[in-house]
Design a protein around this motif. Sequence first.
Motif, short mmCIF file in Angstrom:
data_model
loop_
_atom_site.label_atom_id
_atom_site.label_comp_id
_atom_site.label_asym_id
_atom_site.label_seq_id
_atom_site.Cartn_x
_atom_site.Cartn_y
_atom_site.Cartn_z
N ARG A 367 0.85 -1.18 0.00
CA ARG A 367 0.00 0.00 0.00
C ARG A 367 0.89 1.24 0.00
NH1 ARG A 367 -3.07 0.52 5.70
NH2 ARG A 367 -4.05 -1.33 4.85
N PHE A 368 0.31 2.39 -0.27
CA PHE A 368 1.10 3.61 -0.22
C PHE A 368 1.61 3.85 1.20
CE2 PHE A 368 -1.05 4.43 -4.23
CZ PHE A 368 -0.07 5.08 -4.95
N HIS A 369 2.85 4.32 1.27
CA HIS A 369 3.50 4.49 2.56
C HIS A 369 2.74 5.46 3.45
CE1 HIS A 369 6.81 3.99 5.30
NE2 HIS A 369 7.03 5.28 5.36
N HIS A 370 2.18 6.51 2.85
CA HIS A 370 1.38 7.48 3.60
C HIS A 370 0.07 7.71 2.87
CE1 HIS A 370 4.47 8.46 6.46
NE2 HIS A 370 5.31 8.81 5.52
N ARG A 371 -1.00 7.74 3.66
CA ARG A 371 -2.31 8.00 3.05
C ARG A 371 -2.33 9.37 2.40
NH1 ARG A 371 -7.84 8.00 6.52
NH2 ARG A 371 -7.28 5.82 6.88
#
Length: 850
Positions: A367-371
């Motif tokens: 998933r993306f490291h930061h939303r």
Amino acid sequence: MVSVDINRVFAEITQDDLNKDDAYLLPDNRYGAKSWAELDDCQCVVILGEGKCGKTFEFQKQDNLLKDQNKYSFFIALEQLQDFDFLEVITDTEELQFEEWKGTDQEACFFLDAVDELKLRSGTLRSALRRIKHAIGIAQLPQAKFYISCRPNDWNDEIDILALRTLVATRETGKKEYEDFIDGEEELKRIVSNENTTSMHESNEEASKQSAIKIYSLLPFDNGGIEQFANRYAPEHYEEFINYLNEKELWHLYRLPYEILSALDQLSTDGKLGDLQEQLDFGISQKLKERLLLRGGLLSETRALEAVERIAFALFMMQRRSISLEATPGKPHLVSISEILTDFSPTELDELIRKPIFTITGVKQYRFHHRASQEYLAAKQLKKLKENGLKTNDLFNFLFAEIGGEKVLIPSMEPITAWMALWNRDIFNEVKTRSPALMFRQGMPALLDIEQRAELIRCFVNKYSQNSGWSGVGIGQRELQKIASPELSGVIRECWDEAYQGYETRELLIELIYFTPLVDCTDLAKQALHDCDLNMAHRVYAAWTILEFGSVEDKKELGKFVLSDEWPQRLRRQLISKLLPESITLDEFIALAQELEEVSNNVHGLGYELYKCVESEAIDLKSVATIRDGFSQIIWENRTEESRIFRADSKYQHFADAVYCSCSKTVPYSKEEFEDWAWSLAVAFHFSEYQESIIARDEVKALKDTLKTSLVHREAYYWACLKLATALEGEIDLLISDYHIDHPNLLNPFGENDIPWLLDALTNSKSKDMRDASICKLLRLITIQKLPKLEETLIELISADSEYYPYLQRKLHPVPIEPDEYEREIKQRQKEANEKEEERKTGLNGESKF
């Protein structure tokens, strides 16, 4: 989250916090805050924290720490339990550990991350917890400890707590068969309609389960935390960063780890600090530039950026968070990256998925490291689609909807909508009409120009000024601080009359006046302060505005009202900490403190306000010492008749935290100051509950350290304790005096360094009580420790005709066979004292009062 080793702290959230009108604001009270190690007094801990505050990082760090200690621990992304069973989302190694744990009686910790992520996928906490409970089994459930994280706005206390209560098992009833999960909404309906009244036994069981669940907020950094985090992450830029925050007064913009990291990364590369958009662009670029040593190099940064924008947008449209490198049939929560990027080769995809912009969440899952990065990239992709010909109607269909005739935002698209509103005037106009609060909460307030901020305030007032009561659309204090600007004073005055009619609209303007601050709007705050029909919180902010930014006359006038009995106690309590030194005199302050009533079982009551007053830098140390002596004397003079050394109670023992703080700030260094300081400290330690403090924890620790290490302060405190014990117990016999003096044992252990001041009292003091106490302590020292020099000294000092001679002889020449008469008499006297104390605690009916 980059690994920066800094200890985070938590504040417990009470039911009052959850029930209050502005419940979306988590308490930021650092006094009484707990560390990770202190969150061990219940079976289920809920951690609430805003986005990007580091909840996931903290869970993963604790999980790794426990595993390093060979303890059983499991980190689970809750959203994965929407489609898979528990064993399917942990690694093979963890599965072996899990099965091993089930055969033991040891505790295992389960870190269940992101209830908000689960709900984004329309999942329920109830169904996810059922999978965990099924995997653990009823018999092993009491050995399981749970930590659950969530964003505040996504936490439904009533529904989610009901789900957690069915998971919690008390240690005493661990073998009992628990009922399956109760649907939260149906349970609430049953409670409201009073159906199936529970028995007393069932009520007690539910209360037990409730007490096994506690809710905490992960506190943002205070200024000290910001400095520590920044110094450890980028020491070479630390000084420049802190100077920037001081110069621009922008501390409030960098309370979260993510905000600090983004700023320091940009400062390191560009030599300057940019806004949020510039920081996101910088961070994404850095992660896409990073190449693997043994592979990669095929993807240019431009092509990689195009890819991640498309992935981010696709995940939003499909309401998914995770992707995989390969197709995953039967796993609806995963999206294969090859299905999104059909024009990328397998080699390119393999390189892309390993860029640090993604983080691994499971076996072949990413998933993306930061939303925040995902939200920004998705918005950029939609912006490109608009620029490439996407019709405005189609664009609006992505972002907006109409439900029951009401025009609303699509909740799952709100982060993208906020970004698009910054770039597209038509979308901004639509947002400010439908939900102006979005640009305060979800958007980027610091990126809005003054006219945009003014427009949003006008629209917010226009939309919600008819709501006379709280409706949940208020703006958080952090968000308000980000849009605050002195240039907004005009729009505040323009909207004041209309906004004053609505709860949230009035709150918005009053808090903006205080937080900006808008000094030239203090007359509006004064109007609100004297409106007795207003909500208490609004009047408090209005008063704070006057106390900090009003004229001298206004401050003195406010002080007169607080001293009078015209205003409610609650309002007066919340203002007392800010009244010195300009609004009232020191004597008036002490008298007011006595007049106001404490709120029981409330850490934010009068005691806390008095502590805040003493703790502030607004008053000088001479005044602090006056408050110290005055408060300790008030505690002492208003003690109960039943007070004894082992149970001292006073009507004003809630003053103790202020006394602790004042003692900490006025530690004496001249002989004439020791007696008053030591007496105040002795009163505080004996009359505060359990000789501890939640509020003044740091001060108490510092004072205890002083008493352990400084001989002059130890001596002064010991004699103060003797004075207190003599007053409470009457004439104290030499044989048992040592049991009464310093009963909290703050001075233990005594050692050779204490001998000189004890001998000085024995030989030079005119007080028989002091001589008795010193010989008692000295005799105990030669009994416990081998101190031949002390024995010789005592033999020289104590002659045969001295009243202390028999005691000395018994210590030096104990009877080898018979029990020591002296020790036996001490035990007998202590037994009698204990019996008298027990009689005091016993009521006329024979039941314990306690």
